[in-house]
Structure formats: C-alpha cells, structure tokens
Design a protein around this motif. Structure first.
Motif, PDB file in Angstrom:
ATOM      1  N   LEU A 297       0.813  -1.101  -0.030  1.00 23.89           N
ATOM      2  CA  LEU A 297       0.144   0.109   0.160  1.00 23.89           C
ATOM      3  C   LEU A 297       0.880   1.419  -0.142  1.00 23.89           C
ATOM      4  O   LEU A 297       1.849   1.202   0.881  1.00 23.89           O
ATOM      5  CB  LEU A 297      -1.025   0.126   1.258  1.00 23.89           C
ATOM      6  CG  LEU A 297      -1.903   1.271   1.368  1.00 23.89           C
ATOM      7  CD1 LEU A 297      -3.157   0.850   0.421  1.00 23.89           C
ATOM      8  CD2 LEU A 297      -2.393   1.347   2.858  1.00 23.89           C
ATOM      9  N   VAL A 298       0.655   2.226  -0.901  1.00 30.76           N
ATOM     10  CA  VAL A 298       1.516   3.217  -0.928  1.00 30.76           C
ATOM     11  C   VAL A 298       0.418   4.498  -1.146  1.00 30.76           C
ATOM     12  O   VAL A 298      -0.731   4.385  -1.216  1.00 30.76           O
ATOM     13  CB  VAL A 298       2.402   3.366  -2.103  1.00 30.76           C
ATOM     14  CG1 VAL A 298       3.441   2.345  -2.178  1.00 30.76           C
ATOM     15  CG2 VAL A 298       1.619   3.415  -3.600  1.00 30.76           C
ATOM     16  N   GLY A 299       0.934   5.880  -1.058  1.00 32.74           N
ATOM     17  CA  GLY A 299       0.390   7.148  -1.008  1.00 32.74           C
ATOM     18  C   GLY A 299       0.697   7.471  -2.369  1.00 32.74           C
ATOM     19  O   GLY A 299       1.927   7.613  -2.593  1.00 32.74           O
ATOM     20  N   TYR A 332      -0.484   2.152 -14.070  1.00 29.56           N
ATOM     21  CA  TYR A 332       0.445   1.733 -15.107  1.00 29.56           C
ATOM     22  C   TYR A 332       1.981   2.104 -14.812  1.00 29.56           C
ATOM     23  O   TYR A 332       2.215   3.315 -14.086  1.00 29.56           O
ATOM     24  CB  TYR A 332      -0.023   2.368 -16.298  1.00 29.56           C
ATOM     25  CG  TYR A 332      -1.260   1.633 -16.801  1.00 29.56           C
ATOM     26  CD1 TYR A 332      -1.529   0.612 -17.404  1.00 29.56           C
ATOM     27  CD2 TYR A 332      -2.540   2.549 -16.358  1.00 29.56           C
ATOM     28  CE1 TYR A 332      -2.808   0.099 -17.818  1.00 29.56           C
ATOM     29  CE2 TYR A 332      -3.854   2.262 -17.147  1.00 29.56           C
ATOM     30  CZ  TYR A 332      -3.954   1.027 -17.564  1.00 29.56           C
ATOM     31  OH  TYR A 332      -4.909   0.594 -18.057  1.00 29.56           O
ATOM     32  N   VAL A 333       2.781   1.413 -15.307  1.00 27.47           N
ATOM     33  CA  VAL A 333       4.066   1.865 -15.374  1.00 27.47           C
ATOM     34  C   VAL A 333       4.514   1.282 -17.044  1.00 27.47           C
ATOM     35  O   VAL A 333       4.611   0.453 -17.471  1.00 27.47           O
ATOM     36  CB  VAL A 333       5.166   1.229 -14.478  1.00 27.47           C
ATOM     37  CG1 VAL A 333       6.421   1.351 -15.112  1.00 27.47           C
ATOM     38  CG2 VAL A 333       4.671   1.358 -13.258  1.00 27.47           C
ATOM     39  N   GLY A 339      -0.692  -2.031 -10.794  1.00 29.04           N
ATOM     40  CA  GLY A 339      -1.619  -2.194  -9.534  1.00 29.04           C
ATOM     41  C   GLY A 339      -2.929  -1.279  -9.652  1.00 29.04           C
ATOM     42  O   GLY A 339      -3.447  -1.292 -11.042  1.00 29.04           O
ATOM     43  N   ARG A 340      -3.509  -0.897  -8.950  1.00 30.42           N
ATOM     44  CA  ARG A 340      -4.808  -0.141  -8.780  1.00 30.42           C
ATOM     45  C   ARG A 340      -4.821   0.890  -7.395  1.00 30.42           C
ATOM     46  O   ARG A 340      -4.222   0.623  -6.580  1.00 30.42           O
ATOM     47  CB  ARG A 340      -6.067  -0.974  -8.815  1.00 30.42           C
ATOM     48  CG  ARG A 340      -6.022  -1.949  -7.602  1.00 30.42           C
ATOM     49  CD  ARG A 340      -7.057  -2.785  -7.513  1.00 30.42           C
ATOM     50  NE  ARG A 340      -7.402  -3.722  -6.575  1.00 30.42           N
ATOM     51  CZ  ARG A 340      -8.297  -3.431  -5.688  1.00 30.42           C
ATOM     52  NH1 ARG A 340      -9.086  -2.200  -5.639  1.00 30.42           N
ATOM     53  NH2 ARG A 340      -8.425  -4.236  -4.414  1.00 30.42           N
ATOM     54  N   ALA A 355      -4.001   9.709  -3.693  1.00 27.81           N
ATOM     55  CA  ALA A 355      -4.914   8.373  -3.639  1.00 27.81           C
ATOM     56  C   ALA A 355      -4.085   7.165  -2.867  1.00 27.81           C
ATOM     57  O   ALA A 355      -2.912   7.501  -2.579  1.00 27.81           O
ATOM     58  CB  ALA A 355      -4.658   8.103  -5.145  1.00 27.81           C
ATOM     59  N   LEU A 356      -4.698   6.400  -2.237  1.00 27.20           N
ATOM     60  CA  LEU A 356      -3.980   5.163  -1.731  1.00 27.20           C
ATOM     61  C   LEU A 356      -3.971   4.175  -2.867  1.00 27.20           C
ATOM     62  O   LEU A 356      -4.984   4.025  -3.569  1.00 27.20           O
ATOM     63  CB  LEU A 356      -4.853   4.693  -0.496  1.00 27.20           C
ATOM     64  CG  LEU A 356      -5.043   5.327   0.741  1.00 27.20           C
ATOM     65  CD1 LEU A 356      -5.643   4.664   1.740  1.00 27.20           C
ATOM     66  CD2 LEU A 356      -3.599   5.517   1.149  1.00 27.20           C
ATOM     67  N   ALA A 357      -3.307   3.392  -3.167  1.00 30.27           N
ATOM     68  CA  ALA A 357      -2.722   2.508  -4.347  1.00 30.27           C
ATOM     69  C   ALA A 357      -2.145   1.324  -3.780  1.00 30.27           C
ATOM     70  O   ALA A 357      -1.343   0.948  -2.893  1.00 30.27           O
ATOM     71  CB  ALA A 357      -2.012   3.304  -5.422  1.00 30.27           C
ATOM     72  N   SER A 358      -2.245   0.115  -4.301  1.00 28.29           N
ATOM     73  CA  SER A 358      -1.697  -1.186  -4.273  1.00 28.29           C
ATOM     74  C   SER A 358      -0.870  -1.468  -5.405  1.00 28.29           C
ATOM     75  O   SER A 358      -1.193  -1.449  -6.537  1.00 28.29           O
ATOM     76  CB  SER A 358      -2.836  -2.304  -4.269  1.00 28.29           C
ATOM     77  OG  SER A 358      -2.261  -3.406  -4.018  1.00 28.29           O
TER      78      SER A 358
END
Length: 400
Positions: A297-299, A332-333, A339-340, A355-358
């Motif tokens: 989990l990242v910001g 995307y990379v 991830g999403r 956003a929080l993202a996985s």
C-alpha cells in the motif's frame, strides 16, 4: 431494514436533506449540512461529533481473556497495559486479514473489542479450551467520536476535568452531569480522522443526553455534527484504510487477488513474531521468509497539470469530485498495468489530488513514478503520479 442508532433522536433533526446511508444495519448520516466541506472544516479547524455507534463492540472477559486476545490478534497482547488501546488486524489461518479494529484494556481484566464486521462467531471459535466470556455489546454501547483541534476543550468543558494527561491510544473512565444525573463514560484518545480527538463510549440509554451535553459544551468552540462524506476525506488524508474499499476481508474474498496480508495494506509493522502463537502466524512467517508480500500500500500524489490537460482536451474546465472515489483505477508503469488505486480524492488542506494504491514492491519506494488512469467524457487518459510518504497529512496535535 436499517434502524437509527442510539443517537438518532438527536441526529435526525440535524440532517437537513435527510441524506442517510446504511452502516451495519443502522442509518448513518452522509452529510448534515448543505455541503460536507463545512463538516470537514469543523474536523480540521474546530470540533466535530461523528456517530460511530454502528461499530461492532464486544467485551472479552474471564480468566483466559488475555490468552484469547493474544491468540487472535497479530500484536503482542501481553504488552497491552491497563488503560492502553491497540489498533491491530487479525487474520485467518492463511495469514489474510479478516478485519482491523481496536482492543481496549479496561483495567479490570476485561477488554473492549471493536470491529467493522461481525466477529462474535470468529472469537468464539478461537476461544475453544479457554475459560473466557465474549459478550456482544454492540447495541447496548453507543459511541461518538469527538474530533478536531478543539476537541479537548469541548471534552473538558463537558466533563469538568482535564484530559491533558490522556496520551495517544490511551483510555480512562470519566463522567458528566446532566441535571442531577451522572452519566458514566469511557473515553479513549482514538479516532479515524488523523486529528486530535477522542471516542466516547456510553450506555445506549444515555446517548442522546451525551450528545446534548457535548453540543452545549461545544457551542463556543464551533462544534458541528459530521457525516460519512467528511469522514472519508479526513481518513484518506490520514492514510487510514477502509474495509471493503482499500482491502477485502478474507471472509468475503472470492479469489486469491482479493485476499490481503497485513503487509499488503500497510499493517506489516503490527505483526509480531516475538509472541505466543496466533492465527495465521505460520503463513505470515512463510511469507516473510519468501521476501514479503507481493503488493504494498502506498500513497500517491497526482499531477494536477495532467488532470487539467485531460479536461482541456475535451474543451472542459478541470474538475475533481470533493467526495472520495472508492472505485478502483488501474495504475500503470509504461504500457503495463502494475496495480490499482483504492481511494482517490482531493485534499482541501493540502490542495492536492491524492490516492491510496496497491503496487508491487518494485514501485513502493518514495519518489517512484506511476500513471493513474483517469476518464473524462468516456475517454481514458493517464495522470502522472508520485509515491509519497504516508500519511499525506501528519498533524502533530494528533499525538500531542
């Protein structure tokens, strides 16, 4: 059919547009005022009351109460001192998170357990062989969150006692007088806003009286009731996760991708292997030996210029919803989806889209660059984003 909480008689007349949502079978106000930003400002600038009674609440007691708590949660419950509160996840036997919540050591050998989802059956299943009692007090105990920089002033005005010594994630008993009546409370220095705040636990029969007393005491401090829309914004700023939004309970997961280990939702720091056995331990130890979970989990901080460009391409002025978007968006990379996002919104105080993202471990380091899908008028585009430190908003007064 939804019903009102113990506070409903006090809160229903305040809900101008009668905008309610369902929360565990109860009516929960989406917004009381004409717009939720007024309530957001109360949380961040003054004081706000948030009815959190729909939380599931259990009292765990008996000679083996501590053993049960330690058997289920990932943290070392033997270190949970009287008057202290733990925030913790608990997992199934595969090391996947069932729920997250708080455990309060009430100081008399009993513990108050709070959760977003029902846990009574799970707790009783894991109490086999233990001399323990587990009581569902969800309906009998009402809870209100008093949050904001002036929340301590309001609490002290209502109770007539100082709370300057009640530290972060601590609790103690208190009371307040309503006429000739004395209402017994339990006050915890906890909340879901990332701000200075308290949660007050009271017998449901006294909920309306407590609300009235807090409202009267808070009038000089600009207190307001706040609903779920404002709460969603502040919890995102604080980087706090939400069940069935930022992760799926292992109980409800329908495929392996919907199962999350603590390390995949930012709770890896709350897993202790230096304690007695707990549910999911073997699976989590195996995961650690294999290099950790496959997602983190990242910001994310989203580039406003890119959002503006997508709207300009359609001849439109830029816009972003003031409400947190809980629908997942691809991350995307290059040309590959990695991830999403789970929660996307606008931070009024930071003046940023966040956003929080996985994402995979290869892109969890601060400064990593990814693209988030953004749709305008049915046309998909991408917004450049940067991995930033969580929480997005770190207020020292929350802990002071």
């Amino acid at each position: 059919m939804s019903v009102g909480t113990a506070f409903h008689a006090a809160t229903a007349p305040l809900n101008r547009k009668q905008q309610w949502r369902e929360w565990s079978g109860y009516f929960a106000s989406s917004v009381y005022a004409d717009a939720h930003d007024i309530e957001y400002n109360a949380i961040r600038e003054a004081a706000a009351l948030i009815d959190v009674s729909p939380l599931f609440k259990y009292t765990v007691g008996g000679p083996d109460a501590l053993r049960l708590v330690d058997r289920v949660i990932t943290r070392d419950a033997t270190k949970l001192k009287p008057g202290q509160v733990y925030y913790t996840p608990w997992c199934d036997e595969h090391g996947k998170v069932i729920d997250d919540g708080t455990i309060h050591n009430l100081g008399d050998g009993t513990y108050r357990w709070t959760a977003a989802d029902p846990q009574l059956r799970w707790l009783r299943q894991n109490s086999a062989g233990l001399d323990v009692s587990i009581d569902d007090v969800s309906e009998g105990v009402a809870a209100v969150a008093l949050q904001g920089p002036l929340s301590r002033d309001v609490l002290e005005a209502a109770t007539g006692e100082s709370f300057a010594d009640l530290r972060y994630f601590r609790r103690r008993a208190s009371s307040l007088k309503v006429g000739r009546k004395k209402i017994v409370l339990d006050v915890s220095r906890t909340g879901y806003t990332g701000d200075l705040g308290y949660e007050l636990w009271v017998a449901a029969d006294h909920a309306v009286e407590l609300w009235a007393a807090l409202t009267a005491a808070g009038a000089p401090y600009g207190i307001r009731p706040a609903g779920m829309l404002a709460l969603d914004v502040v919890r995102l700023e604080a980087g706090l996760i939400l069940l069935e939004v930022d992760y799926t309970s292992a109980r409800h997961a329908m495929n392996p991708e919907q199962n999350y280990a603590p390390g995949e939702i930012g709770l890896g720091r709350l897993v202790s292997f230096d304690k007695a056995d707990f549910v999911g331990r073997l699976a989590l130890e195996r995961e650690a030996r294999d290099g950790g979970p496959a997602r983190r989990l990242v910001g994310l901080q989203l580039e406003w210029a890119d959002i503006e460009g997508l709207f300009s391409a359609q001849g439109l002025p830029p816009a972003i919803s003031p409400i947190v978007d809980r629908s997942p968006r691809p991350v995307y990379v290059g040309g590959r989806m990695v991830g999403r996002t789970t929660s996307v919104g606008w931070s009024p105080i930071l003046k940023q889209a966040i956003a929080l993202a996985s994402v995979p471990p290869s892109h969890e380091s601060l400064g990593s660059r990814v693209d988030v899908e953004w749709t305008v008028e049915g046309r998909r585009g991408r917004v450049a984003s940067t991995v930033v430190e969580l929480p997005f908003l770190d207020l020292e007064r929350r802990r002071a």
